[in-house]
Design an enzyme around this catalytic site. Sequence first.
Site, PDB file in Angstrom:
ATOM      1  CG  ASP A 415      -2.083   1.286   1.186  1.00  0.00           C
ATOM      2  OD1 ASP A 415      -1.659   2.265   1.261  1.00  0.00           O
ATOM      3  OD2 ASP A 415      -3.175   0.719   0.946  1.00  0.00           O
ATOM      4  CD  GLU A 458      -4.648   4.332  -2.006  1.00  0.00           C
ATOM      5  OE1 GLU A 458      -4.895   4.820  -0.602  1.00  0.00           O
ATOM      6  OE2 GLU A 458      -5.459   4.201  -3.007  1.00  0.00           O
TER       7      GLU A 458
END
Length: 537
Positions: A415, A458
């Site tokens: 992440d 993301e």
Amino acid sequence: MRYFLITFSLVTMLLWQMPFANAATPVTVQLRWLHQFQFAGYYQAVEQGYFAEAGLDVTLLEGGPDALEPTDKLLRGDIDFAITASGVVMRRLEGKPVVAVAALMQTSPLVWITLKESNITTPQDLVGKRLMMMPPPESAELVTILRKEGLPVDTVQLVPNTYRLDDLIDGKVDAYDGYISNEPYVLNQRGVDYNLINPRDYGVNFYSDVLVTTEDLANSDPELVSAMKEAVERGWDYAFKNVDSTIDLIQANYAPQKSRGHLRYEAEKIRQLVMPELVQLGHMNPGRWQMIAESYQDLNMTRGNASLDGFIFTPPERADYSYIIYSLIGALILLAIVMFIMCRFIYLSRLLTEEIAQRREAEKELQEANKALQTLSITDPLTNLYNRRGFTELVNKAMSRAARERTELAILALDLDHFKKINDEHGHLVGDHVLVRFAELLTTVARPYDTVARVGGEEFSILIERVDIDTATKIAKRIRKDTEALQIMHPDVDEPIRMTVSIGLTLNTTSVIDIWRGADEALYQAKNSGRNRVVVI
């Protein structure tokens, strides 16, 4: 010979007239919404006489806020056909006798629409926000992306739809349930900037505008249902090939309040959703319907578990009634027909060979189109990596393979730290560029036989097979180090963009669920421990 020609002509005329001897059958169709280009194929089937040629006297009932779920009217027997969303498969799972005849749109037009200034661009941004939507199953796709992204419905505020776009513009709601073929045009005309959250970008790619009927009608009169299907598909073919005249027809007879610009915009967007150049009009894939049904079941949107056998309508084979004509004709006519067939045998054989070749080519093109659609359904359009659905399928197979070979595998959950700040400061185009560069970095660092995927905004994942914990940890640490050192340039940004990444790593466990849970827990610890680090569980 003269007697033969006269008699043969009379017989041919009699045979040609037989299918049209009966009076037209009244048929009622409930449209899904108000009159617009969304139903252009049905208008042209009326205008061009395709329904009449099929022996159908069709009445089109306009939809709207009071007719959001036409399937209810269908099951009550108030109408013969309805146009609805892919959520109709939930009715079938619940044992309702509905049958899908044709699916016009290969991809749903439903999207979440937000104002540009709100910076709401992903499903995660919808948490705690006010969402105006139509009741399920009409808006099932929009609920599906929330659940696929791990967001329970109770994390958002669902507001009943007033069908007033001004409620979004005036800030009364944060997200609006709209059609990609309709509301964006209105916002463009009013100079309002907006964002679109499209279910397709998150692996939710369902059919839409599905023509349905009852199982009773499909079984008792399959010829009528087949005739309806063919006439509708002819109407849509004509509408797409004659957009200007179709717009004239809609303005004159159905929606005079809509401008030509609005109808043309709608026509272009709907063509992109129908994909007539790639997919045969009305085509439905049984495997894709099964996948849609399983998606609703997996997300607890239905408790139904009935079989989908018989859900997709299968047109009947054309019955050959020529023997009736032959029995009414004397032996002389029968002999003349046989002689005619013999004289034409070579010619007809050639035509048959060409027809077989054309059908094989059509089947090949259809298979290629289905393969292309399958690839699209498991690929992230921005990075060209696997999406969550494609990655999950590969993990399932890898777990089975590891068990057979007695090898180990690992999953990395990654992440990007503070990625939202990049979007807020530089805009989403720059953010997309950063995601693409990060995807390239992951592909470079990963081994050639490892699998890299983008599973969220993301969020990325890597599947590493035949690996031990030390090797997997080295790969994760190298990714963290290379990411920290990465400097990304963009024409719209003066200074290089730098970022860090948090990584969770877990090794082979007893089940797919456990390995996913382990990777997510490790990532959670990495982010809560200060980010920019690797945590191994």
